[in-house]
Design an enzyme around this catalytic site. Structure first.
Site, PDB file in Angstrom:
ATOM      1  N   PHE A 144       6.051  -2.918 -19.512  1.00 47.26           N
ATOM      2  CA  PHE A 144       5.794  -4.220 -18.912  1.00 47.26           C
ATOM      3  C   PHE A 144       4.608  -4.885 -19.630  1.00 47.26           C
ATOM      4  CE2 PHE A 144       4.256  -7.070 -15.521  1.00 47.26           C
ATOM      5  CZ  PHE A 144       5.436  -7.750 -15.266  1.00 47.26           C
ATOM      6  N   ASP A 221       2.659   4.579 -14.791  1.00 50.33           N
ATOM      7  CA  ASP A 221       2.805   3.328 -14.056  1.00 50.33           C
ATOM      8  C   ASP A 221       3.982   3.511 -13.104  1.00 50.33           C
ATOM      9  OD1 ASP A 221       3.672   0.776 -13.191  1.00 50.33           O
ATOM     10  OD2 ASP A 221       2.871  -0.194 -14.973  1.00 50.33           O
ATOM     11  N   TYR A 246       3.695  -4.395  -3.500  1.00 50.06           N
ATOM     12  CA  TYR A 246       4.438  -5.552  -2.996  1.00 50.06           C
ATOM     13  C   TYR A 246       5.928  -5.480  -3.310  1.00 50.06           C
ATOM     14  CZ  TYR A 246       2.975  -6.902  -7.732  1.00 50.06           C
ATOM     15  OH  TYR A 246       2.693  -6.910  -9.085  1.00 50.06           O
ATOM     16  N   LYS A 247       6.362  -4.417  -3.979  1.00 52.80           N
ATOM     17  CA  LYS A 247       7.785  -4.236  -4.246  1.00 52.80           C
ATOM     18  C   LYS A 247       8.399  -3.404  -3.107  1.00 52.80           C
ATOM     19  CE  LYS A 247       7.439  -4.418  -9.358  1.00 52.80           C
ATOM     20  NZ  LYS A 247       6.495  -5.501  -9.380  1.00 52.80           N
ATOM     21  N   ARG A 395      18.489  -8.583 -13.232  1.00 51.28           N
ATOM     22  CA  ARG A 395      18.210  -7.340 -12.516  1.00 51.28           C
ATOM     23  C   ARG A 395      18.691  -7.476 -11.078  1.00 51.28           C
ATOM     24  NH1 ARG A 395      12.021  -5.678 -13.449  1.00 51.28           N
ATOM     25  NH2 ARG A 395      11.809  -7.502 -12.093  1.00 51.28           N
TER      26      ARG A 395
END
Length: 421
Positions: A144, A221, A246-247, A395
């Site tokens: 990322f 990560d 927050y996912k 996605r």
């Protein structure tokens, strides 16, 4: 309103109305042992298919009451006294809850605070300093952006060398790739446990073993795995890990990240952003900095109390459901997504970019097509919300406790209709 209430049983488009009955969602939802959890989330309004839980999880109904109580009582009437009563310990209390529910880690090694970017900086920078006789940071070229940018900044700051691993974008870092890259100069290895692009799951235990055999520390990560893929950080002997909340932990937009540091290496780690909350005696107002002995040393400034509220409701749900049951539903959802994509989208030129093997995939399915960028805006307007990633990837993010099989069917049917014109 649930997706089942919002749309007819079969997609409205004639192009999908004759779908194979074997692809029906109703039997899967009826057999889902976690189906009742869906009603614990706030209604999604005009959204009939939310396929972006891997970017931002939905809020839970219980969070309204928690926020109200916080404003009325914890903040409203207890005021500054709440720091002594609960807030000062919240970063480690919530950190221990995340560790127990999702990380496979014992207490005292996880703390909540700062953003993912800041905590990645702290983790990588402290690991590099803990290997002063080494100067290389190993990272793959498909991580990322924030991971790559942080590493590039640290390398400039500390005069380190970046060793880039060139990976297959449909996969990620394999043991063979890492084994060929590490050596006597390797200080730190940074790996995404689940690839943000393809959803590929690395072998955390084996990559850690390879890094350690080379004398390096490893940082994982966990942003796209925590809360959806079981982890065993203690058993794998991972040195440091960072993840967002927050996912799949549904902490809300901008909710703070967490940092894990293995107890055995924690005494070696000096975090680079020294602040009063990470000092051994917070209120000593001392002339010099002495770090706290435990995981609190990774705190810098005032803890983000409000940002730690919503995720506690999701941790309650994860505790109740169990991370293994959540993983089972994640695999069932992605299996169903594969079946629909194969039947409805592959004939339209769509390619699957996520590994099929269950042990090698997380909780999102990535598909590619040159027209995806053009159709996403229309999908969003119609209440179907997947996630686009340049240059041509869509996605399908499936958050197990809040996503129904019907949502998956409706969303992929809409993608088919949009591609078919």
């Amino acid at each position: 309103m649930t997706p089942t209430d919002a749309v007819p049983t079969e997609p409205a488009s004639p192009a999908v109305s004759s779908a194979d009955p074997a692809l029906a969602s109703a039997p899967l939802d009826a057999a889902d042992p976690l189906a009742a959890f869906v009603e614990r989330f706030e209604p999604a309004g005009d959204v009939v298919s939310y396929l972006d839980g891997n970017s931002l999880g939905r809020p839970m109904r219980a969070t309204r009451a928690r926020l109200d109580a916080f404003v009325r009582h914890d903040w409203g009437t207890r005021l500054i006294r709440s720091w002594d009563e609960q807030w000062m310990d919240l970063p480690t209390v919530v950190g221990d809850r995340i560790a127990a529910a999702t990380l496979g880690a014992a207490a005292g090694q996880t703390v909540v605070g700062d953003s993912t970017t800041v905590l990645l900086y702290k983790a990588i920078r402290s690991a590099l300093a803990a290997r002063p006789d080494r100067h290389e940071i190993v990272i793959d070229d498909d991580q990322f952006p924030t991971d790559r940018f942080v590493v590039e900044g640290i390398a400039r700051e500390r005069g380190a060398v970046i060793r880039w691993l060139h990976v297959d974008k449909a996969l990620g870092v394999t043991p063979e790739l890492l084994r060929a890259a590490v050596g006597p100069d390797t200080a730190v290895v940074l790996v995404n446990h689940v690839s943000y692009r393809s959803g590929f799951v690395v072998d955390g235990a084996e990559l850690t073993r390879i890094a350690h055999e080379a004398g390096a520390l490893i940082v994982l990560d966990l942003c796209h795995s925590v809360g959806s893929v079981p982890l065993s950080l203690d058993a794998w002997q991972v040195d440091l890990a960072v993840g967002c909340t927050y996912k799949y932990l549904n902490g809300g937009p901008g909710a703070p990240a967490f940092l894990y540091a293995r107890a055995a290496v924690l005494p070696e780690l000096e975090q680079p952003i020294q602040g009063w909350m990470g000092a051994a005696d917070v209120f000593a107002m001392a002339d010099g900095y002495t770090p706290a002995t435990g995981i609190r040393r990774f705190i810098s400034g005032t803890p983000p109390v409000v940002g730690m509220l919503a995720m506690q409701d999701m941790l309650d749900a994860i505790d109740e459901a169990g991370i293994d049951a959540i993983r089972s539903k994640s695999l069932a959802l992605t299996d169903y997504a594969f079946a629909l994509v194969d039947a409805w989208l592959v004939p339209l030129g769509v390619t699957v970019a996520t590994p099929r093997e269950a042990s090698s995939r997380g909780s999102h399915v990535t598909i590619t097509h040159p027209d995806f960028e053009q159709i996403v805006a229309a999908l969003w307007r119609d209440g179907v919300v997947p996630d686009f990633r340049n240059p041509d990837a869509l996605r399908i993010g499936l958050s197990p406790l809040s996503t129904t099989f019907e949502e998956v069917r409706v969303g992929i049917a809409a993608i088919r209709a949009a591609l078919a014109g």
